[in-house]
Design a protein around this motif. Structure first.
Motif, PDB file in Angstrom:
ATOM      1  N   LYS A   1      16.044  60.564  39.740  1.00  0.00           N
ATOM      2  CA  LYS A   1      15.601  59.960  40.998  1.00  0.00           C
ATOM      3  C   LYS A   1      14.228  59.291  40.874  1.00  0.00           C
ATOM      4  CE  LYS A   1      18.281  63.236  43.738  1.00  0.00           C
ATOM      5  NZ  LYS A   1      18.272  64.264  44.797  1.00  0.00           N
ATOM      6  N   THR A   2      13.940  58.757  39.679  1.00  0.00           N
ATOM      7  CA  THR A   2      12.729  57.980  39.463  1.00  0.00           C
ATOM      8  C   THR A   2      13.116  56.617  38.905  1.00  0.00           C
ATOM      9  OG1 THR A   2      12.304  58.552  37.135  1.00  0.00           O
ATOM     10  CG2 THR A   2      11.557  60.133  38.816  1.00  0.00           C
ATOM     11  N   ASP A   3      12.132  55.726  38.818  1.00  0.00           N
ATOM     12  CA  ASP A   3      12.382  54.396  38.257  1.00  0.00           C
ATOM     13  C   ASP A   3      12.708  54.454  36.765  1.00  0.00           C
ATOM     14  OD1 ASP A   3      11.884  53.326  40.743  1.00  0.00           O
ATOM     15  OD2 ASP A   3       9.794  52.804  40.305  1.00  0.00           O
ATOM     16  N   LEU A   4      12.377  55.578  36.118  1.00  0.00           N
ATOM     17  CA  LEU A   4      12.599  55.706  34.669  1.00  0.00           C
ATOM     18  C   LEU A   4      13.881  56.451  34.341  1.00  0.00           C
ATOM     19  CD1 LEU A   4       8.965  56.593  33.514  1.00  0.00           C
ATOM     20  CD2 LEU A   4      10.124  54.374  33.358  1.00  0.00           C
ATOM     21  N   GLU A   5      14.708  56.697  35.337  1.00  0.00           N
ATOM     22  CA  GLU A   5      15.915  57.504  35.146  1.00  0.00           C
ATOM     23  C   GLU A   5      16.811  56.934  34.044  1.00  0.00           C
ATOM     24  OE1 GLU A   5      18.306  59.538  38.537  1.00  0.00           O
ATOM     25  OE2 GLU A   5      19.248  57.580  38.193  1.00  0.00           O
ATOM     26  N   ARG A   6      17.228  55.692  34.203  1.00  0.00           N
ATOM     27  CA  ARG A   6      18.150  55.088  33.227  1.00  0.00           C
ATOM     28  C   ARG A   6      17.509  55.029  31.845  1.00  0.00           C
ATOM     29  NH1 ARG A   6      22.057  49.855  33.899  1.00  0.00           N
ATOM     30  NH2 ARG A   6      22.338  49.371  31.691  1.00  0.00           N
ATOM     31  N   GLN A   7      16.276  54.600  31.769  1.00  0.00           N
ATOM     32  CA  GLN A   7      15.577  54.477  30.483  1.00  0.00           C
ATOM     33  C   GLN A   7      15.488  55.834  29.785  1.00  0.00           C
ATOM     34  OE1 GLN A   7      11.691  52.628  30.794  1.00  0.00           O
ATOM     35  NE2 GLN A   7      10.944  53.698  28.994  1.00  0.00           N
ATOM     36  N   THR A   8      15.180  56.878  30.528  1.00  0.00           N
ATOM     37  CA  THR A   8      15.007  58.211  29.948  1.00  0.00           C
ATOM     38  C   THR A   8      16.327  58.765  29.434  1.00  0.00           C
ATOM     39  OG1 THR A   8      13.129  58.647  31.424  1.00  0.00           O
ATOM     40  CG2 THR A   8      14.195  60.558  30.408  1.00  0.00           C
ATOM     41  N   TYR A   9      17.386  58.610  30.200  1.00  0.00           N
ATOM     42  CA  TYR A   9      18.694  59.095  29.755  1.00  0.00           C
ATOM     43  C   TYR A   9      19.194  58.316  28.536  1.00  0.00           C
ATOM     44  CZ  TYR A   9      19.604  62.539  33.381  1.00  0.00           C
ATOM     45  OH  TYR A   9      19.558  63.662  34.178  1.00  0.00           O
ATOM     46  N   ASP A  10      18.972  57.018  28.531  1.00  0.00           N
ATOM     47  CA  ASP A  10      19.420  56.220  27.384  1.00  0.00           C
ATOM     48  C   ASP A  10      18.637  56.580  26.124  1.00  0.00           C
ATOM     49  OD1 ASP A  10      21.264  55.021  28.990  1.00  0.00           O
ATOM     50  OD2 ASP A  10      20.248  53.075  29.111  1.00  0.00           O
ATOM     51  N   ALA A  11      17.350  56.908  26.283  1.00  0.00           N
ATOM     52  CA  ALA A  11      16.541  57.322  25.134  1.00  0.00           C
ATOM     53  C   ALA A  11      17.011  58.672  24.605  1.00  0.00           C
ATOM     54  CB  ALA A  11      15.066  57.391  25.520  1.00  0.00           C
ATOM     55  N   SER A  12      17.344  59.586  25.512  1.00  0.00           N
ATOM     56  CA  SER A  12      17.854  60.892  25.104  1.00  0.00           C
ATOM     57  C   SER A  12      19.200  60.753  24.410  1.00  0.00           C
ATOM     58  CB  SER A  12      17.983  61.792  26.334  1.00  0.00           C
ATOM     59  OG  SER A  12      18.448  63.078  25.977  1.00  0.00           O
ATOM     60  N   CYS A  13      20.050  59.894  24.963  1.00  0.00           N
ATOM     61  CA  CYS A  13      21.361  59.640  24.365  1.00  0.00           C
ATOM     62  C   CYS A  13      21.214  59.090  22.948  1.00  0.00           C
ATOM     63  CB  CYS A  13      22.125  58.658  25.249  1.00  0.00           C
ATOM     64  SG  CYS A  13      23.826  58.330  24.738  1.00  0.00           S
ATOM     65  N   LEU A  14      20.314  58.144  22.763  1.00  0.00           N
ATOM     66  CA  LEU A  14      20.117  57.536  21.448  1.00  0.00           C
ATOM     67  C   LEU A  14      19.523  58.540  20.469  1.00  0.00           C
ATOM     68  CD1 LEU A  14      20.183  55.153  19.534  1.00  0.00           C
ATOM     69  CD2 LEU A  14      17.996  54.385  20.494  1.00  0.00           C
ATOM     70  N   GLN A  15      18.587  59.356  20.921  1.00  0.00           N
ATOM     71  CA  GLN A  15      18.005  60.360  20.027  1.00  0.00           C
ATOM     72  C   GLN A  15      19.069  61.324  19.519  1.00  0.00           C
ATOM     73  OE1 GLN A  15      15.257  63.143  21.806  1.00  0.00           O
ATOM     74  NE2 GLN A  15      14.700  64.055  19.829  1.00  0.00           N
ATOM     75  N   ILE A  16      19.887  61.813  20.433  1.00  0.00           N
ATOM     76  CA  ILE A  16      20.919  62.774  20.038  1.00  0.00           C
ATOM     77  C   ILE A  16      21.969  62.104  19.156  1.00  0.00           C
ATOM     78  CG2 ILE A  16      22.763  64.256  20.913  1.00  0.00           C
ATOM     79  CD1 ILE A  16      20.898  64.869  23.316  1.00  0.00           C
ATOM     80  N   ALA A  17      22.362  60.885  19.500  1.00  0.00           N
ATOM     81  CA  ALA A  17      23.310  60.144  18.664  1.00  0.00           C
ATOM     82  C   ALA A  17      22.753  59.955  17.258  1.00  0.00           C
ATOM     83  CB  ALA A  17      23.627  58.791  19.294  1.00  0.00           C
ATOM     84  N   SER A  18      21.463  59.634  17.171  1.00  0.00           N
ATOM     85  CA  SER A  18      20.824  59.413  15.875  1.00  0.00           C
ATOM     86  C   SER A  18      20.812  60.687  15.036  1.00  0.00           C
ATOM     87  CB  SER A  18      19.390  58.910  16.072  1.00  0.00           C
ATOM     88  OG  SER A  18      19.381  57.701  16.792  1.00  0.00           O
ATOM     89  N   GLU A  19      20.527  61.813  15.674  1.00  0.00           N
ATOM     90  CA  GLU A  19      20.478  63.067  14.928  1.00  0.00           C
ATOM     91  C   GLU A  19      21.870  63.529  14.515  1.00  0.00           C
ATOM     92  OE1 GLU A  19      17.870  66.060  16.402  1.00  0.00           O
ATOM     93  OE2 GLU A  19      16.145  64.703  16.350  1.00  0.00           O
ATOM     94  N   MET A  20      22.861  63.258  15.351  1.00  0.00           N
ATOM     95  CA  MET A  20      24.230  63.592  14.947  1.00  0.00           C
ATOM     96  C   MET A  20      24.694  62.675  13.815  1.00  0.00           C
ATOM     97  SD  MET A  20      24.997  66.297  16.568  1.00  0.00           S
ATOM     98  CE  MET A  20      23.225  66.734  16.538  1.00  0.00           C
ATOM     99  N   TRP A  21      24.246  61.418  13.832  1.00  0.00           N
ATOM    100  CA  TRP A  21      24.520  60.524  12.695  1.00  0.00           C
ATOM    101  C   TRP A  21      23.920  61.118  11.422  1.00  0.00           C
ATOM    102  CZ3 TRP A  21      26.716  55.599  11.618  1.00  0.00           C
ATOM    103  CH2 TRP A  21      26.378  55.077  10.368  1.00  0.00           C
ATOM    104  N   TYR A  22      22.667  61.505  11.495  1.00  0.00           N
ATOM    105  CA  TYR A  22      21.980  62.050  10.326  1.00  0.00           C
ATOM    106  C   TYR A  22      22.692  63.309   9.839  1.00  0.00           C
ATOM    107  CZ  TYR A  22      18.236  63.547   7.233  1.00  0.00           C
ATOM    108  OH  TYR A  22      17.512  63.927   6.120  1.00  0.00           O
ATOM    109  N   LEU A  23      23.036  64.205  10.757  1.00  0.00           N
ATOM    110  CA  LEU A  23      23.714  65.444  10.388  1.00  0.00           C
ATOM    111  C   LEU A  23      25.018  65.165   9.650  1.00  0.00           C
ATOM    112  CD1 LEU A  23      24.102  68.546  10.587  1.00  0.00           C
ATOM    113  CD2 LEU A  23      25.192  68.158  12.813  1.00  0.00           C
ATOM    114  N   MET A  24      25.854  64.315  10.211  1.00  0.00           N
ATOM    115  CA  MET A  24      27.155  64.050   9.611  1.00  0.00           C
ATOM    116  C   MET A  24      27.037  63.268   8.317  1.00  0.00           C
ATOM    117  SD  MET A  24      29.055  65.767  11.548  1.00  0.00           S
ATOM    118  CE  MET A  24      28.891  66.530  13.169  1.00  0.00           C
TER     119      MET A  24
END
Length: 211
Positions: free
Chosen positions: A179-202
């Motif tokens: 419920k802030t102006d940074l909502e979409r940006q923050t979720y997309d950054a979290s999504c990319l971080q986790i995707a990146s770490e799962m890429w690295y793991l696999m």
């Protein structure tokens, strides 16, 4: 894999290359253990755990599934759960859709804990996603590796019943931006971080299994 997701994977790979050393070390340790599982048992079960099973654990579950499929590690089975039940947050659904997943609502429960069907490819069954405790179906009850994706669950759940090992891999909770102006940006950054770490793991597991 859907074309939209295929364009996201190089972005995840690029970010994986610049992960902090401490994160690489945690992920490599986990990769070694999973590779041992695959060499001995031909499969490995992972449950990503956070308190509410609403955001980070779902993201890790889905990205682990996508990345294991990408690297053809088909005997790695990913799940998610919490220490309590709430609901898969709508912002989690939205950020996965922006990354390229296709998601549809399957059903609502009385407690408004909707079941979402998450797809990443035409020829693969959709993944049912809803909030559940880590020991609830369809999660395995034993012989799994518990991966703690939030510091709260990590601190308050020192023993994960049925786990053969427990790994700490906490992420900052994107709900801080709800419920802030940074909502979409923050979720997309979290999504990319986790995707990146799962890429690295696999990718590390894939390297370890090469003859």
């Amino acid at each position: 894999m859907y074309p939209s997701l295929k364009t996201y994977l190089p972005l995840a790979a690029k970010h994986a290359a610049s992960l902090r050393q401490d994160r690489k070390e945690r992920l490599h340790k986990l990769a070694v253990e999973i590779a041992v599982d695959l060499n001995h048992d031909q499969e490995s079960q992972l449950i990503f755990v956070c308190t509410h099973n609403s955001r980070r654990s779902h993201l890790a579950h889905i990205w682990a599934k996508i990345m294991s499929s990408h690297f053809q590690l088909n005997t790695i089975h990913s799940f998610s759960g919490g220490t309590e039940t709430t609901a898969m947050h709508h912002n989690t659904v939205a950020t996965l859709q922006r990354a390229g997943c296709r998601i549809r609502l399957q059903s609502h429960s009385v407690e408004y804990n909707p079941v979402y069907l998450v797809s990443y490819a035409e020829d693969v069954d959709a993944i049912p996603c809803f909030s559940k405790t880590y020991d609830s179906p369809p999660n395995p009850r034993q012989n799994f590796r518990a991966i703690m994706t939030c510091s709260d669950a990590d601190e308050n759940c020192p023993i994960v019943v049925g786990a053969v090992a427990r790994h700490s891999l906490p992420y900052e909770d994107p709900k801080i931006a709800d419920k802030t102006d940074l909502e979409r940006q923050t979720y997309d950054a979290s999504c990319l971080q986790i995707a990146s770490e799962m890429w690295y793991l696999m990718s590390e597991i894939h390297k370890l299994l090469l003859p």
